[in-house]
Design a protein around this motif. Structure first.
Motif, PDB file in Angstrom:
ATOM      1  N   VAL A 126       0.834  -1.203   0.000  1.00  0.00           N
ATOM      2  CA  VAL A 126       0.000   0.000   0.000  1.00  0.00           C
ATOM      3  C   VAL A 126       0.872   1.257   0.000  1.00  0.00           C
ATOM      4  CG1 VAL A 126      -1.725   1.308   1.312  1.00  0.00           C
ATOM      5  CG2 VAL A 126      -1.962  -1.171   1.059  1.00  0.00           C
ATOM      6  N   GLU A 127       1.936   1.262   0.798  1.00  0.00           N
ATOM      7  CA  GLU A 127       2.826   2.426   0.844  1.00  0.00           C
ATOM      8  C   GLU A 127       3.513   2.655  -0.500  1.00  0.00           C
ATOM      9  OE1 GLU A 127       2.966   4.753   3.236  1.00  0.00           O
ATOM     10  OE2 GLU A 127       1.359   3.590   4.169  1.00  0.00           O
ATOM     11  N   SER A 128       3.862   1.584  -1.203  1.00  0.00           N
ATOM     12  CA  SER A 128       4.457   1.735  -2.541  1.00  0.00           C
ATOM     13  C   SER A 128       3.478   2.392  -3.504  1.00  0.00           C
ATOM     14  CB  SER A 128       4.894   0.382  -3.091  1.00  0.00           C
ATOM     15  OG  SER A 128       6.002  -0.091  -2.384  1.00  0.00           O
ATOM     16  N   LEU A 129       2.204   2.025  -3.413  1.00  0.00           N
ATOM     17  CA  LEU A 129       1.195   2.655  -4.264  1.00  0.00           C
ATOM     18  C   LEU A 129       0.971   4.106  -3.863  1.00  0.00           C
ATOM     19  CD1 LEU A 129      -1.474  -0.171  -4.664  1.00  0.00           C
ATOM     20  CD2 LEU A 129       0.450   0.380  -6.162  1.00  0.00           C
ATOM     21  N   LYS A 130       0.973   4.374  -2.560  1.00  0.00           N
ATOM     22  CA  LYS A 130       0.793   5.753  -2.091  1.00  0.00           C
ATOM     23  C   LYS A 130       1.943   6.653  -2.533  1.00  0.00           C
ATOM     24  CE  LYS A 130      -2.078   4.915   1.989  1.00  0.00           C
ATOM     25  NZ  LYS A 130      -2.109   4.934   3.466  1.00  0.00           N
ATOM     26  N   ALA A 131       3.113   6.074  -2.727  1.00  0.00           N
ATOM     27  CA  ALA A 131       4.244   6.861  -3.231  1.00  0.00           C
ATOM     28  C   ALA A 131       4.003   7.313  -4.673  1.00  0.00           C
ATOM     29  CB  ALA A 131       5.535   6.041  -3.147  1.00  0.00           C
TER      30      ALA A 131
ATOM     31  N   PRO B  21     -11.325   5.810  -9.612  1.00  0.00           N
ATOM     32  CA  PRO B  21     -10.497   6.577 -10.558  1.00  0.00           C
ATOM     33  C   PRO B  21      -9.001   6.577 -10.229  1.00  0.00           C
ATOM     34  CG  PRO B  21     -12.478   7.801 -10.006  1.00  0.00           C
ATOM     35  CD  PRO B  21     -12.444   6.589  -9.114  1.00  0.00           C
ATOM     36  N   GLU B  22      -8.638   6.662  -8.953  1.00  0.00           N
ATOM     37  CA  GLU B  22      -7.210   6.704  -8.621  1.00  0.00           C
ATOM     38  C   GLU B  22      -6.503   5.383  -8.954  1.00  0.00           C
ATOM     39  OE1 GLU B  22      -7.558   6.620  -3.868  1.00  0.00           O
ATOM     40  OE2 GLU B  22      -9.213   7.330  -5.099  1.00  0.00           O
ATOM     41  N   ALA B  23      -7.241   4.282  -8.975  1.00  0.00           N
ATOM     42  CA  ALA B  23      -6.644   2.995  -9.378  1.00  0.00           C
ATOM     43  C   ALA B  23      -6.200   3.050 -10.832  1.00  0.00           C
ATOM     44  CB  ALA B  23      -7.638   1.861  -9.164  1.00  0.00           C
TER      45      ALA B  23
END
Length: 192
Positions: free
Chosen positions: A6-11, A122-124
């Motif tokens: 999740v943190e990798s995606l948030k980056a 949408p953010e996906a």
């Protein structure tokens, strides 16, 4: 439990709490030993893998004069994503294999789950596009390695871009990735 994924995606892009909940429901944890195969040539690569711990490679096999040779096409270490685009995106049989080079811990999401997120969040879509663009840029860099650089420059560029993999991956796989014989790679590394 899936914090690093999740943190990798948030980056890449902020994720709303509701989106994070939808994502977490779709993630699966995997462990494997060095030598295990995640995707075998001929199978459909239906999962995007995130490497929490370990090292993996993808490769294809060519046959010339009844001799089979594995050609490494990709390496991924910790906090990287791996999938085979020509299989994952169109859901077609892969011509490549994904192999664990070290004992590994991974998180994955299926193509179907990704599509569900694309359809509802949408953010996906944005994150998926950025991951695809990152893969495309890395692929483009590899093509330049092979076409535009001397053996010495290929080695130096690989070392500079992937210092951790440079020291961890078996030299025969790095040589294959760089389009060099193991002997040539050894000579080049001695000069470096």
């Amino acid at each position: 439990m899936f914090t690093s994924f999740v943190e990798s995606l948030k980056a890449i892009h902020p994720i709303k709490k509701e989106t994070e909940k939808l994502l977490l429901k779709r993630l699966t944890r995997h462990t494997g030993k060095a030598g295990d195969i995640l995707v075998k040539a001929g199978e459909i690569n239906d999962r995007l893998y995130f490497i929490e711990k370990g090292l993996v490679r993808s490769y294809y096999t060519i046959e010339e004069n009844k001799t089979k040779t594995d050609v490494t096409s990709w390496f991924v270490g910790e906090f990287g994503f791996i999938y085979i685009p020509h299989s994952y995106i169109p859901k077609a049989p892969s011509v490549e294999t994904i192999e664990l080079l070290e004992d590994s811990q991974m998180i994955s999401i299926t193509n179907k789950s990704m599509q569900e997120l694309y359809d509802t969040v949408p953010e996906a879509n944005y994150i998926g596009r950025i991951l695809t663009e990152m893969y495309l840029v890395m692929y483009d860099e590899r093509v330049r390695f092979l076409r535009m650089m001397s053996a010495q420059k290929r080695n130096d560029a690989f070392r500079d871009m992937f210092p951790d993999i440079y020291d961890r991956a078996p030299k025969k796989y790095i040589a294959s990735f760089l389009g060099l014989s193991p002997e040539t790679l050894s000579r080049v590394r001695k000069k470096a």
